[in-house]
Write a protein that holds these residues in place. Structure first.
Motif, PDB file in Angstrom:
ATOM      1  N   LYS A 258       0.843  -1.181   0.000  1.00  0.00           N
ATOM      2  CA  LYS A 258       0.000   0.000   0.000  1.00  0.00           C
ATOM      3  C   LYS A 258       0.890   1.247   0.000  1.00  0.00           C
ATOM      4  N   ALA A 259       0.543   2.207  -0.827  1.00  0.00           N
ATOM      5  CA  ALA A 259       1.360   3.412  -0.959  1.00  0.00           C
ATOM      6  C   ALA A 259       1.496   4.144   0.371  1.00  0.00           C
ATOM      7  N   ILE A 260       0.414   4.209   1.129  1.00  0.00           N
ATOM      8  CA  ILE A 260       0.433   4.947   2.383  1.00  0.00           C
ATOM      9  C   ILE A 260       1.351   4.265   3.394  1.00  0.00           C
ATOM     10  N   ASP A 261       1.362   2.916   3.392  1.00  0.00           N
ATOM     11  CA  ASP A 261       2.262   2.188   4.294  1.00  0.00           C
ATOM     12  C   ASP A 261       3.714   2.432   3.923  1.00  0.00           C
ATOM     13  N   LEU A 262       3.992   2.450   2.619  1.00  0.00           N
ATOM     14  CA  LEU A 262       5.369   2.643   2.161  1.00  0.00           C
ATOM     15  C   LEU A 262       5.866   4.043   2.504  1.00  0.00           C
ATOM     16  N   VAL A 263       5.022   5.043   2.297  1.00  0.00           N
ATOM     17  CA  VAL A 263       5.399   6.411   2.647  1.00  0.00           C
ATOM     18  C   VAL A 263       5.723   6.504   4.145  1.00  0.00           C
ATOM     19  N   CYS A 264       4.848   5.960   4.979  1.00  0.00           N
ATOM     20  CA  CYS A 264       5.040   6.013   6.428  1.00  0.00           C
ATOM     21  C   CYS A 264       6.300   5.277   6.858  1.00  0.00           C
ATOM     22  N   LEU A 265       6.548   4.127   6.251  1.00  0.00           N
ATOM     23  CA  LEU A 265       7.731   3.343   6.610  1.00  0.00           C
ATOM     24  C   LEU A 265       9.011   4.090   6.267  1.00  0.00           C
ATOM     25  N   LEU A 266       9.074   4.655   5.066  1.00  0.00           N
ATOM     26  CA  LEU A 266      10.293   5.345   4.639  1.00  0.00           C
ATOM     27  C   LEU A 266      10.545   6.592   5.479  1.00  0.00           C
ATOM     28  N   LEU A 267       9.487   7.329   5.791  1.00  0.00           N
ATOM     29  CA  LEU A 267       9.665   8.489   6.657  1.00  0.00           C
ATOM     30  C   LEU A 267      10.139   8.066   8.046  1.00  0.00           C
ATOM     31  N   PHE A 268       9.616   6.941   8.527  1.00  0.00           N
ATOM     32  CA  PHE A 268      10.017   6.476   9.851  1.00  0.00           C
ATOM     33  C   PHE A 268      11.469   6.008   9.870  1.00  0.00           C
ATOM     34  N   VAL A 269      11.954   5.446   8.767  1.00  0.00           N
ATOM     35  CA  VAL A 269      13.370   5.065   8.700  1.00  0.00           C
ATOM     36  C   VAL A 269      14.249   6.303   8.896  1.00  0.00           C
ATOM     37  N   GLY A 270      13.851   7.415   8.274  1.00  0.00           N
ATOM     38  CA  GLY A 270      14.573   8.661   8.511  1.00  0.00           C
ATOM     39  C   GLY A 270      14.505   9.084   9.959  1.00  0.00           C
ATOM     40  N   ALA A 271      13.330   8.942  10.575  1.00  0.00           N
ATOM     41  CA  ALA A 271      13.168   9.295  11.987  1.00  0.00           C
ATOM     42  C   ALA A 271      14.006   8.392  12.883  1.00  0.00           C
TER      43      ALA A 271
ATOM     44  N   LEU B  12      -0.708  -0.477  10.249  1.00  0.00           N
ATOM     45  CA  LEU B  12       0.407  -1.421  10.194  1.00  0.00           C
ATOM     46  C   LEU B  12       1.712  -0.754  10.637  1.00  0.00           C
ATOM     47  N   ILE B  13       2.003   0.412  10.079  1.00  0.00           N
ATOM     48  CA  ILE B  13       3.255   1.095  10.411  1.00  0.00           C
ATOM     49  C   ILE B  13       3.201   1.672  11.820  1.00  0.00           C
ATOM     50  N   LEU B  14       2.030   2.072  12.287  1.00  0.00           N
ATOM     51  CA  LEU B  14       1.916   2.528  13.676  1.00  0.00           C
ATOM     52  C   LEU B  14       2.274   1.401  14.643  1.00  0.00           C
ATOM     53  N   ASN B  15       1.820   0.193  14.344  1.00  0.00           N
ATOM     54  CA  ASN B  15       2.196  -0.958  15.181  1.00  0.00           C
ATOM     55  C   ASN B  15       3.699  -1.214  15.108  1.00  0.00           C
ATOM     56  N   PHE B  16       4.257  -1.048  13.914  1.00  0.00           N
ATOM     57  CA  PHE B  16       5.703  -1.223  13.734  1.00  0.00           C
ATOM     58  C   PHE B  16       6.476  -0.187  14.556  1.00  0.00           C
ATOM     59  N   ILE B  17       6.010   1.051  14.531  1.00  0.00           N
ATOM     60  CA  ILE B  17       6.650   2.108  15.317  1.00  0.00           C
ATOM     61  C   ILE B  17       6.573   1.788  16.806  1.00  0.00           C
ATOM     62  N   THR B  18       5.432   1.276  17.248  1.00  0.00           N
ATOM     63  CA  THR B  18       5.282   0.898  18.663  1.00  0.00           C
ATOM     64  C   THR B  18       6.287  -0.174  19.045  1.00  0.00           C
ATOM     65  N   ILE B  19       6.446  -1.179  18.192  1.00  0.00           N
ATOM     66  CA  ILE B  19       7.377  -2.277  18.475  1.00  0.00           C
ATOM     67  C   ILE B  19       8.812  -1.763  18.527  1.00  0.00           C
ATOM     68  N   ILE B  20       9.197  -0.949  17.546  1.00  0.00           N
ATOM     69  CA  ILE B  20      10.557  -0.389  17.530  1.00  0.00           C
ATOM     70  C   ILE B  20      10.779   0.480  18.764  1.00  0.00           C
ATOM     71  N   GLY B  21       9.790   1.304  19.102  1.00  0.00           N
ATOM     72  CA  GLY B  21       9.931   2.194  20.258  1.00  0.00           C
ATOM     73  C   GLY B  21      10.091   1.440  21.558  1.00  0.00           C
ATOM     74  N   MET B  22       9.236   0.442  21.795  1.00  0.00           N
ATOM     75  CA  MET B  22       9.322  -0.269  23.075  1.00  0.00           C
ATOM     76  C   MET B  22      10.587  -1.134  23.124  1.00  0.00           C
ATOM     77  N   THR B  23      11.026  -1.655  21.980  1.00  0.00           N
ATOM     78  CA  THR B  23      12.270  -2.432  21.944  1.00  0.00           C
ATOM     79  C   THR B  23      13.461  -1.542  22.254  1.00  0.00           C
ATOM     80  N   THR B  24      13.478  -0.337  21.665  1.00  0.00           N
ATOM     81  CA  THR B  24      14.565   0.606  21.928  1.00  0.00           C
ATOM     82  C   THR B  24      14.592   1.011  23.397  1.00  0.00           C
ATOM     83  N   ALA B  25      13.420   1.289  23.957  1.00  0.00           N
ATOM     84  CA  ALA B  25      13.348   1.698  25.366  1.00  0.00           C
ATOM     85  C   ALA B  25      13.948   0.625  26.265  1.00  0.00           C
ATOM     86  N   PHE B  26      13.579  -0.630  26.030  1.00  0.00           N
ATOM     87  CA  PHE B  26      14.069  -1.725  26.861  1.00  0.00           C
ATOM     88  C   PHE B  26      15.544  -1.982  26.608  1.00  0.00           C
TER      89      PHE B  26
END
Length: 486
Positions: free
Chosen positions: A67-80, A132-146
Motif C-alpha cells: 500500500k502506498a500509504i504504508d510505504l510512505v510512512c515506513l520510509l519516513l520512519f526510517v529517517g526518523a 500497520l506502520i503505527l504498530n511497527f513504530i510501537t514495536i521499535i519504540g518499546m524495543t529501543t526503550a528496553f
C-alpha cells in the motif's frame, strides 16, 4: 600504542555513524520522493488534504505489492529512526558523547535526536491511515526503550549512561506515537528536555570536579563536597525516573496509560515493557547517583580535598533547568494532553478516532510509581550497602553480563558488516585503483617513462669527440636520405 587504538576506535565510530545516518537519510529521501510522486507537492497542508485519495492505492516496491500509504510512512520512519537513534540505527548516539558536555545536553534535549519524534508527530495525518506502520513504530519504540535501559545498567561512563537513557526515553516517545498518542509523545519530549539537559550539565559539573574523570567507578563519597551539584542531579534523577509529581511522572505515566488503553495486543505489550523499563531506568539512574556521590571515595589519582563545587556560571543553568524538571509536567499537562489539547494543537495533530478518555484500573496506575519508589532502596542496597552483590550476580550470569556490556553486540555486528568491508573497499580503491591504475598510468607512469628516457639519453654524453662526430654523421645521413627520397 594507546593513541593508535583510540584513533582506530574513533575511525570505526565515525564510519558507523556515517553509515547509520546515511541509511536514515536515504529512507527519508525516498519517502519525500514518493510523496512528491503521489501528490505532486511536499507542502504539508496540500499533502494532508490528498491523503484519503491514496489510501487504497498500491505500489510495487522491491518486488512486493504494498500500500502506498504504508510505504510512505515506513520510509519516513526510517529517517526518523536515524535521527532519533532507534534500535538498529542507534549506534551513533553513545559515541557522540565524546563531544563537549554542553553540546551533548543540547543534542539530547532540544535538537537532533528529537527531530525524528517531531517528524512522526507532525505527519500524524499520514500515519493515522497506516495502522500497520503505527504498530511497527510501537514495536521499535518499546524495543529501543528496553534495549537502551538494559545497556545503561552496566555502563561505567557517566555520560554514556545518560546517553543510553536518552535513547530509552526516545523509545517511549515513539511508542506513544505508535499507539496514536501523538500529543503525549510531544509532552514527554517537552518535559524530557528539562531533566535530561539538567542531568547532562550536572554530569559535566561532576566531571569538572574530578578533573575530566568520567568513570563512575573512580568516584564516590563526594556528596558533601559537591552539595549543589548533588542536589540538582537528584532532582533530575527523580524527574527522569517518574517520581510522583515531578515532570517525568506526568508524561511517562501518560505514555504507559495510553498504551494500555489502546486495547490491542501491541498496546498491552508496550505498556508492560514500559513498566519494566521504568523500573530499570530507576535502577541505573540511582546506580549513577550512589556510585558517583555515595560510598567510599575510589579515585586513586585525585585527592578528595582537590574536588570542589562548580562555579556559579555552571550552577545557575542547572538551577533553572531544575525548575522545569520539577514543575513543567504539572504546569503544562492540561495544555498538552488535557481537555483543551485540541485547541492547543489545532490542525497540527490529527486523530481519526479520539483518544480514550477512560481511566486504567487503580492497580495499573499505582504499579509504576510503586516500582519507582521500590527501586531507590534496592539500588542503595546494591551499590552502597552490599557492593559485592552486583559483582556476584554478574559472575553468576556471565553470558548475560557480557551481552549487556557489549551492548547486545551491535557494534561487533556492524564491525563485520560495515567497518571491515569499508576498510577492504578503501584499501582496494587506494592500492589498486589509485596506486596502480591512476598513479601507474598517470603522473607516476609518465615520470617513470621520462626518467628512463633521460637515463638512456645521458649515455650519448660520453665526452669523446669521435662519438659526437659519428652521431652528427648519422644525423646528416638521415637528413640527406630524407631530402633525396622526398
Amino acid at each position: 600504542m594507546v593513541s593508535g587504538l583510540k584513533k582506530e576506535s574513533a575511525n570505526a565510530a565515525a564510519i558507523k555513524a556515517f553509515v547509520v545516518n546515511r541509511v536514515g537519510d536515504f529512507g527519508f529521501a525516498l519517502g519525500i520522493f514518493l510523496i512528491f510522486y503521489l501528490f505532486g507537492t511536499v507542502n504539508y497542508s496540500e499533502v494532508f488534504q490528498q491523503i484519503p485519495t491514496v489510501v487504497d492505492k498500491n505500489l510495487s516496491f522491491l518486488g512486493f505489492n504494498v500500500k502506498a500509504i504504508d510505504l510512505v510512512c515506513l520510509l519516513l520512519f526510517v529517517g526518523a529512526m536515524g535521527k532519533s537513534a532507534q534500535i538498529l540505527l542507534h549506534t551513533w548516539l553513545p559515541d557522540a558523547m565524546e563531544g563537549p558536555t554542553p553540546v551533548s545536553a543540547l543534542i539530547h534535549a532540544a535538537t537532533m535526536v528529537t527531530a525524528g519524534v517531531f517528524l512522526v508527530v507532525r505527519c500524524s495525518p499520514i500515519y493515522e491511515y497506516s495502522p500497520l506502520i503505527l504498530n511497527f513504530i510501537t514495536i521499535i519504540g518499546m524495543t529501543t526503550a528496553f534495549f537502551a535501559a538494559t545497556v545503561a545498567l552496566v555502563q561505567t561512563d557517566i555520560k554514556k549512561i545518560i546517553a543510553y537513557s536518552t535513547c530509552s526515553q526516545l523509545g517511549y516517545m515513539f511508542f506513544a506515537a505508535g499507539v496514536g498518542a501523538y500529543n503525549v509523545a510531544m509532552f514527554h519530549l517537552f518535559t524530557h528536555a528539562f531533566f535530561k539537559a539538567l542531568l547532562f550539565l550536572g554530569s559535566g559539573s561532576v566531571i569538572h570536579a574530578f578533573k575530566d574523570e568520567q568513570n563512575i567507578n573512580n568516584m564516590g563519597g563526594v556528596w558533601k563536597k559537591l552539595p549543589y551539584t548533588y542536589a540538582l542531579m537528584i532532582i533530575g534523577t527523580l524527574a527522569l525516573t517518574g517520581f510522583p509529581f515531578l515532570s517525568g511522572f506526568y508524561s511517562k505515566d501518560a505514555i504507559i496509560e495510553f498504551a494500555y488503553l489502546r486495547g490491542n495486543t501491541v498496546g498491552y505489550y508496550a505498556a508492560g515493557i514500559g513498566i519494566i523499563t521504568a523500573f530499570l531506568t530507576s535502577i541505573y539512574s540511582w546506580r549513577l547517583i550512589f556510585k558517583t556521590f555515595h560510598g567510599e571515595y575510589n579515585n586513586k589519582v585525585i585527592n578528595i580535598d582537590e574536588t570542589h563545587e562548580s562555579p556559579l556560571v555552571m550552577l545557575v543553568p542547572l538551577f533553572i533547568l531544575s525548575l522545569g524538571a520539577v514543575f513543567a509536567g504539572f504546569l503544562f499537562k492540561e495544555l498538552f494532553i488535557g481537555h483543551g489539547d485540541n485547541l492547543f494543537w489545532a490542525e497540527s495533530i490529527k486523530f481519526l478516532e479520539p483518544l480514550s478518555t477512560e481511566h486504567p484500573p487503580l492497580w495499573f496506575l499505582l504499579l509504576t510509581p510503586c516500582l519507582v519508589l521500590l527501586s531507590i532502596p534496592t539500588a542503595y542496597y546494591l551499590f552502597v550497602k552490599n557492593k559485592e552483590l552486583p559483582s556476584a550476580i554478574a559472575s553468576m550470569n556471565k553470558p548475560l553480563y557480557n551481552f549487556l556490556v557489549n551492548k547486545w553486540y551491535f557494534d561487533e555486528l556492524y564491525d563485520v558488516l560495515f567497518i571491515k568491508s569499508s576498510k577492504k573497499l578503501g584499501l582496494f580503491l587506494w592500492k589498486f585503483c589509485d596506486g596502480t591504475i591512476i598513479d601507474g598510468f598517470g603522473p607516476d607512469g609518465i615520470s617513470s617513462f621520462i626518467k628512463k628516457c633521460s637515463i638512456k639519453a645521458t649515455k650519448f654524453q660520453s665526452g669523446f669527440i669521435y662519438q659526437y662526430a659519428f652521431v652528427m654523421l648519422l644525423g646528416f645521413s638521415a637528413l640527406l636520405t630524407f631530402l633525396i627520397v622526398k
